[in-house]
Each structure stands twice: as structure tokens, then as C-alpha cells.
Write a protein that holds these residues in place. Structure first.
Motif, short mmCIF file in Angstrom:
data_model
loop_
_atom_site.label_atom_id
_atom_site.label_comp_id
_atom_site.label_asym_id
_atom_site.label_seq_id
_atom_site.Cartn_x
_atom_site.Cartn_y
_atom_site.Cartn_z
N ASP A 220 16.55 -22.95 11.24
CA ASP A 220 15.29 -23.78 11.98
C ASP A 220 15.14 -24.78 11.38
OD1 ASP A 220 15.71 -22.26 14.26
OD2 ASP A 220 13.90 -20.73 14.35
N ALA A 221 14.40 -24.28 10.13
CA ALA A 221 13.75 -25.49 8.44
C ALA A 221 14.25 -24.71 7.87
CB ALA A 221 12.34 -24.87 9.68
N CYS A 222 13.76 -25.79 6.79
CA CYS A 222 13.73 -25.21 5.42
C CYS A 222 12.56 -26.11 4.03
CB CYS A 222 15.17 -25.24 5.05
SG CYS A 222 16.01 -26.69 5.02
N PHE A 223 11.84 -25.64 3.54
CA PHE A 223 11.04 -26.25 2.73
C PHE A 223 11.50 -25.90 0.82
CE2 PHE A 223 8.75 -22.42 3.64
CZ PHE A 223 8.11 -22.54 2.54
N LEU A 224 11.27 -26.40 0.27
CA LEU A 224 10.81 -26.66 -1.02
C LEU A 224 9.40 -26.28 -1.50
CD1 LEU A 224 13.04 -29.44 -2.18
CD2 LEU A 224 14.15 -27.21 -2.33
N THR A 225 9.41 -24.87 -2.57
CA THR A 225 7.87 -25.43 -3.10
C THR A 225 8.10 -25.74 -5.26
OG1 THR A 225 8.21 -22.66 -3.87
CG2 THR A 225 6.96 -23.05 -1.82
N SER A 226 7.16 -26.46 -5.47
CA SER A 226 7.52 -26.18 -6.91
C SER A 226 5.27 -27.14 -7.27
CB SER A 226 7.99 -27.22 -7.30
OG SER A 226 7.74 -28.80 -6.80
N THR A 227 5.83 -26.84 -8.24
CA THR A 227 4.08 -27.86 -9.26
C THR A 227 4.39 -29.38 -8.91
OG1 THR A 227 4.74 -26.40 -10.69
CG2 THR A 227 2.51 -28.57 -11.12
N SER A 229 5.94 -30.35 -6.02
CA SER A 229 6.20 -30.58 -4.32
C SER A 229 4.95 -30.20 -3.39
CB SER A 229 7.66 -31.19 -4.25
OG SER A 229 8.35 -29.42 -4.85
N ASN A 230 4.49 -29.33 -4.12
CA ASN A 230 3.59 -28.53 -3.24
C ASN A 230 4.39 -27.20 -2.10
OD1 ASN A 230 0.90 -28.89 -4.74
ND2 ASN A 230 0.53 -30.39 -2.73
N VAL A 231 4.17 -28.06 -0.92
CA VAL A 231 5.62 -27.46 0.25
C VAL A 231 5.39 -28.67 0.45
CG1 VAL A 231 5.60 -26.08 2.42
CG2 VAL A 231 3.56 -25.21 0.53
N LEU A 232 7.06 -28.87 0.59
CA LEU A 232 8.07 -30.04 1.19
C LEU A 232 9.30 -29.57 1.62
CD1 LEU A 232 8.61 -33.15 0.30
CD2 LEU A 232 9.85 -32.77 -1.32
N SER A 233 9.54 -29.95 3.12
CA SER A 233 10.30 -29.87 3.92
C SER A 233 11.24 -30.68 3.33
CB SER A 233 9.82 -30.65 5.38
OG SER A 233 9.25 -31.72 5.37
N ILE A 234 12.81 -29.83 4.17
CA ILE A 234 14.25 -31.05 3.85
C ILE A 234 14.64 -31.23 4.57
CG2 ILE A 234 16.63 -30.14 3.05
CD1 ILE A 234 15.43 -28.23 1.32
N ASN A 235 14.98 -32.20 5.29
CA ASN A 235 15.39 -33.03 6.25
C ASN A 235 17.56 -32.74 6.37
OD1 ASN A 235 15.89 -35.21 5.68
ND2 ASN A 235 14.58 -35.72 5.73
N ARG A 236 17.27 -32.09 4.88
CA ARG A 236 19.74 -32.24 5.16
C ARG A 236 19.18 -31.85 3.96
NH1 ARG A 236 22.94 -36.05 3.35
NH2 ARG A 236 20.60 -37.57 2.44
#
Length: 264
Positions: A220-227, A229-236
Motif C-alpha cells: 500500500d505504501a513505502c517510505f525512507l528513513t535517514s538523518t 529525510s527523517n520519514v519520507l514517503s515514496i510515490n514511485r
């Protein structure tokens, strides 16, 4: 390298930015950390130092006294009058010598509201659990980002499993369950450590299972975490559109993480 600062530390000595290239010497045997400063506060410093200590032991084979590290980081922040930004701590091991660099680096904090694009890339890190620079791999990943005009590349191993991003960890969501690669396959990001706590505290399921590249469209969704970007959604991812930014479970985690940052 692109830097814009006044002073950096080399083995505890303050040096002018104009002399950085005269002092800096890269070697493939290295470890590093990037820490973030928000409103003059260093985020998750103890977590970074703990991971740095572990990386040094695994790469160098010995422990190094890090008692001076915190005051030295604070000195770089003060000398460069940093209110918001990123600091890099780098240990270079060469010819039985250890050179320690602490310096500000350029940063980009993406807009978290709309999500970012990404592509997959068939690459595996030799020792993903050590935070170390491999410039050959770095150039390949940067080229893939530039050629495809995306924010991040997602690394895929020989089994077709998505392990992590070039500079981030990745999560997938199905219903109220979260999936991320197991710790032995990735660098255990400091943001990832804290996001995992939030996911569990919110009562969601968290599975340390890597997602196969052929199964991306099942989530349904996915996201990245890093110093940065914090919590950053991916749209493609590649040509697969994902409506991550509107996922209620992701938004709950992102909101909780932002509230958590304000408390520390």
C-alpha cells in the motif's frame, strides 16, 4: 566534495576551510557518521557514537577512545555557527595511522509532504552493517540517481530482495503491517532504530523481512528513513506508482516521529 564552512577539525586541531584539500586523504578503510543539528541541538548523539564505535571495532580491529568526540563536535558547531545542518565525523585508517576529520557538509532536506521518486539498482554492499564509504559504489549509485532524475536508488541483492537505499533505510506497508529488511542485511540507521520503536509503540506489526523487487505493487505504501529525510514517503519506484503520502499508517508514524524530535 562540496563544502562551505569556516573551520574543520583534523585530529583535534582547528584548520581553516581553505586548507581542507591539503589535509584530507581518502582511504577505502574508513568509517564515518553524519549527525544532524536542529535548533543547535544534536540529534541522537549517543546512538551515533555507539554505532561509530561498533564500526571502528569491525573495520579497524581495535577500540578507539572517543572521549574527546563530543566536545570536538561542539567546537565545530560553534566555530561554524551552525543552527541547522549536518556534521560529518570521519575516521581514515591508513599505514597504521588514524586520521580523524570533523566538518560540516552540504545538506538537502526534502519536502516530506508529497513523496519522492526512486529506482532499483542491482548492487550489494560488502559489509552493510559498517558505515563506510566505497567511492566506486557511491559513483554508480549517484549516476543512477542522476540518469533517472530520482531522489534515491534502492539496492537489490542477488536474490532480488530490496535491502536499503543508497543513503537510507526503506520500509513497506501492507494494511497496518510494516516490513523492512533484517538488520544483518543493512546498515542499522539511527533514524531507523527510533522509527522502529515508534511503529511498535503505535501497536503496528513490524516484520524484519526484505521485500522482493517483483512484489512492490502488492504493498500500500513505502517510505525512507535517514538523518536528512527523517520519514519520507515514496510515490514511485521504477514505473510503479504508489500512493504513499496519503497512507494513514505512514502518516501516523511520520507525525509521531516529528513530535518525538521536538521533545529531545
Amino acid at each position: 566534495m562540496e563544502f562551505k564552512f569556516k573551520k574543520f577539525l583534523f585530529n583535534g586541531e582547528l584548520i581553516s576551510e581553505t586548507e581542507f584539500k591539503d589535509y584530507y586523504e581518502y582511504h577505502k578503510k574508513n568509517v564515518y557518521e553524519v549527525i544532524r543539528i536542529i535548533n543547535s541541538k544534536i540529534l541522537f548523539l549517543n546512538d551515533h557514537i555507539s554505532r561509530l564505535s561498533n564500526s571502528i571495532l569491525l573495520m579497524y580491529g581495535n577500540k578507539i577512545n572517543l572521549d574527546d568526540l563530543i566536545p570536538n563536535i561542539e567546537k565545530v558547531i560553534q566555530e561554524n555557527e551552525i543552527f541547522n545542518g549536518n556534521i560529518k565525523i570521519e575516521f581514515i585508517f591508513k599505514d597504521d595511522k588514524v586520521n580523524i576529520y570533523i566538518y560540516p557538509i552540504s545538506f538537502y532536506y526534502p519536502d516530506t509532504r508529497f513523496g519522492v521518486t526512486s529506482v532499483t539498482l542491482n548492487i550489494e554492499r560488502d559489509n552493510p552493517y559498517i558505515k563506510s564509504y566505497n567511492y566506486s559504489l557511491k559513483k554508480k549509485m549517484e549516476k543512477a540517481i542522476e540518469d533517472n532524475g530520482v531522489y534515491e536508488v534502492l539496492l537489490v541483492n542477488k536474490d532480488g530482495l530490496i535491502t536499503e537505499g543508497s543513503r537510507s533505510n526503506i520500509y513497506f506497508i501492507k494494511d497496518d503491517s510494516f516490513f523492512t529488511a533484517p538488520i544483518h542485511m543493512v546498515l542499522n540507521g539511527v533514524t531507523r532504530i527510533n522509527v522502529n520503536k515508534i511503529i511498535r509503540n503505535l501497536g503496528f506489526n513490524l516484520f524484519e523481512n526484505a521485500v522482493h523487487v517483483d512484489d512492490i505493487d502488492k504493498f500500500d505504501a513505502c517510505f525512507l528513513t535517514s538523518t536528512s529525510s527523517n520519514v519520507l514517503s515514496i510515490n514511485r519506484i521504477n514505473d510503479i506508482q504508489i500512493n504513499s503520502s496519503e497512507n494513514k499508517y505512514l502518516n501516523m508514524v511520520s507525525s509521531s516521529f516529528e513530535k518525538y524530535l521536538k521533545k529531545i
